[in-house]
Enzyme design. Structure first.
Site, PDB file in Angstrom:
ATOM      1  N   LYS A  69       0.809  -1.228   0.000  1.00  0.00           N
ATOM      2  CA  LYS A  69       0.000   0.000   0.000  1.00  0.00           C
ATOM      3  C   LYS A  69       0.836   1.269   0.000  1.00  0.00           C
ATOM      4  CE  LYS A  69      -0.758   0.115   4.954  1.00  0.00           C
ATOM      5  NZ  LYS A  69      -1.341  -0.730   6.003  1.00  0.00           N
TER       6      LYS A  69
ATOM      7  N   ARG B  83      -7.713  -0.843  16.755  1.00  0.00           N
ATOM      8  CA  ARG B  83      -8.179  -0.561  15.406  1.00  0.00           C
ATOM      9  C   ARG B  83      -9.095  -1.733  15.070  1.00  0.00           C
ATOM     10  NH1 ARG B  83      -4.248   0.562  10.307  1.00  0.00           N
ATOM     11  NH2 ARG B  83      -4.583  -1.670  10.012  1.00  0.00           N
TER      12      ARG B  83
HETATM   13  C1  LIG Z   1      -0.434  -1.375   6.622  1.00  0.00           C
HETATM   14  C2  LIG Z   1      -0.683  -2.675   7.243  1.00  0.00           C
HETATM   15  C3  LIG Z   1       0.397  -3.560   7.448  1.00  0.00           C
HETATM   16  C4  LIG Z   1       1.820  -3.236   7.083  1.00  0.00           C
HETATM   17  O1  LIG Z   1       2.360  -2.342   8.011  1.00  0.00           O
HETATM   18  P1  LIG Z   1       3.896  -1.890   7.942  1.00  0.00           P
HETATM   19  O2  LIG Z   1       4.091  -1.111   9.185  1.00  0.00           O
HETATM   20  O3  LIG Z   1       4.037  -1.069   6.706  1.00  0.00           O
HETATM   21  O4  LIG Z   1       4.728  -3.095   7.904  1.00  0.00           O
HETATM   22  C5  LIG Z   1       0.106  -4.805   7.991  1.00  0.00           C
HETATM   23  N1  LIG Z   1      -1.155  -5.137   8.341  1.00  0.00           N
HETATM   24  C6  LIG Z   1      -2.202  -4.314   8.160  1.00  0.00           C
HETATM   25  C7  LIG Z   1      -3.566  -4.762   8.561  1.00  0.00           C
HETATM   26  C8  LIG Z   1      -2.003  -3.049   7.615  1.00  0.00           C
HETATM   27  O5  LIG Z   1      -3.048  -2.233   7.445  1.00  0.00           O
END
Ligand SMILES: *Cc1c(COP(=O)(O)O)cnc(C)c1O
Length: 356
Positions: free
Chosen positions: A37, A132
């Site tokens: 993302k 969350r």
């Molecule tokens: C964005 C996200 C991640 C990845 O997080 P990083 O800190 O970039 O490694 C993993 N799990 C979920 C549910 C996320 O939204």
């Protein structure tokens, strides 16, 4: 000359980071999912991850997953955010797996899976304190039971997400709890959970220090692949590149001017009352990039200059002793927010180097 502003992506360094992380986590039996993302599902980057041995990619946006699929990226795709009911059909169409917390959404996924004759895999997210997404641990068993009865749906795992909203640190206690929930589910329902997904780039310290990862067999990593750091303290992970991405902007004005605005001071473009101290005359440089392109607070100059502030389309720099002229390029390192915003901005060009 290449256009500005642009983000330069060193595919070789990203590949190095991905390979290295895969090896680090594999040393205690943890597989990784590459999270795309922060780079908006950029297919060139996604391909590099796949070639580095990461066969599953995840993104929170279906648009990004669709983009990667349509570009022919050969991976299994995970939708990282619980699908909105209105997106259930596309979630089934584009994602192989989705993370879920609401049974009504799972029912909707089931309807579309049955209708199109596919199986859709789901991972149930469990709340471990970050507040969350996640089912409360006490509701997990009942939800698993309901999910097992859904046609077209296969439960492939459980997971949790920490250090995102509440800043809660992954530790022995919360991850031990997730492990014990996984054990209970496997025993009670006589199943094997392919994924017990313990978190993200913030799990590094826990991973390095824990004597036993328990049932945790997966992490979802974005930031540490791209920026080479863990995400609790933003410390570099040994041996990783922290400069795989850089933002390049161009000087559009360079003049010696006062440091303190003069005249009657009211609100600036964003409703703040500016307050600048008088530091005498300085070389003030304007870059042709602004808040519409990037989260300016997440930029660190690679040279000895200072960011004074920004408006929608301008960043103001104190160029100090650097003789910056109109047309010169200035380079910045990006934090996660700056990476996300500049990759998302249509005004920032993307350029690649180090690809094979
Ligand atoms: C964005 C996200 C991640 C990845 O997080 P990083 O800190 O970039 O490694 C993993 N799990 C979920 C549910 C996320 O939204």
């Amino acid at each position: 000359m290449t256009t500005t502003p642009r983000i330069e992506i060193d595919l070789e360094k990203i590949s190095h980071n991905a390979t290295k992380l895969r090896e680090i986590y594999a040393s205690k039996g943890i597989g990784i999912i590459g999270v795309t993302k922060a780079v908006c599902g950029d297919p060139a980057v996604a391909d590099v991850l796949v070639r580095a041995g990461i066969d599953t990619l995840a993104d929170s946006r279906l648009e990004n997953i669709k983009r990667m699929r349509q570009a022919g990226v050969q991976a299994q795709f995970v939708l990282l955010r619980s699908p909105a009911p209105s997106q259930a059909e596309s979630a089934v169409k584009y994602a192989d797996i989705s993370l879920n917390t609401e049974f009504s959404v799972i029912e909707a996924l089931s309807r579309f899976a049955v209708k199109t004759g596919v199986t859709h895999k789901i991972i149930l997210m469990v709340e471990m304190g970050d507040l969350r997404e996640g089912l409360l641990p006490g509701a997990l068993e009942e939800t698993v039971e309901q999910v097992i009865g859904q046609k077209g749906i296969v439960l492939v795992g459980i997971g949790t997400n920490l250090a995102c909203f509440g800043g809660v640190k992954p530790d022995e206690e919360n991850l031990g709890h997730l492990s014990s929930l996984a054990r209970d589910i496997e025993e009670k329902f006589g199943m094997t959970l392919r994924y017990v997904s313990g978190g993200n780039s913030a799990n590094y310290d826990w991973f390095m220090s824990t004597p036993d990862v328990g049932k945790i067999n997966n992490l979802r990593l974005g930031e540490s692949i791209f920026l080479g750091c863990e995400s609790l303290h933003r410390k570099q992970i040994p041996g990783m590149s922290t400069d795989a991405l850089k933002l390049v902007a161009e000087v559009i004005e360079s003049k010696v001017k006062p440091s303190k605005p003069y005249g009657d001071i009211c609100q600036d473009a964003f409703g703040n009352m500016p307050d600048f101290s008088n530091r005498g005359l300085m070389r003030r440089v304007i870059l042709g990039i602004g808040l519409q392109d990037v989260l300016v607070a997440g930029l660190t100059p690679r040279t000895d200059i200072e960011i004074l502030g920004a408006s929608s389309d301008h960043i103001l720099i104190d160029a100090k002793e650097l003789g910056l002229k109109v047309g010169d390029e200035v380079e910045f390192n990006l934090n996660y927010g700056a990476l996300l915003s500049s990759m998302t901005s249509p005004y920032v060009a993307k350029s690649y180097c180090g690809g094979s």
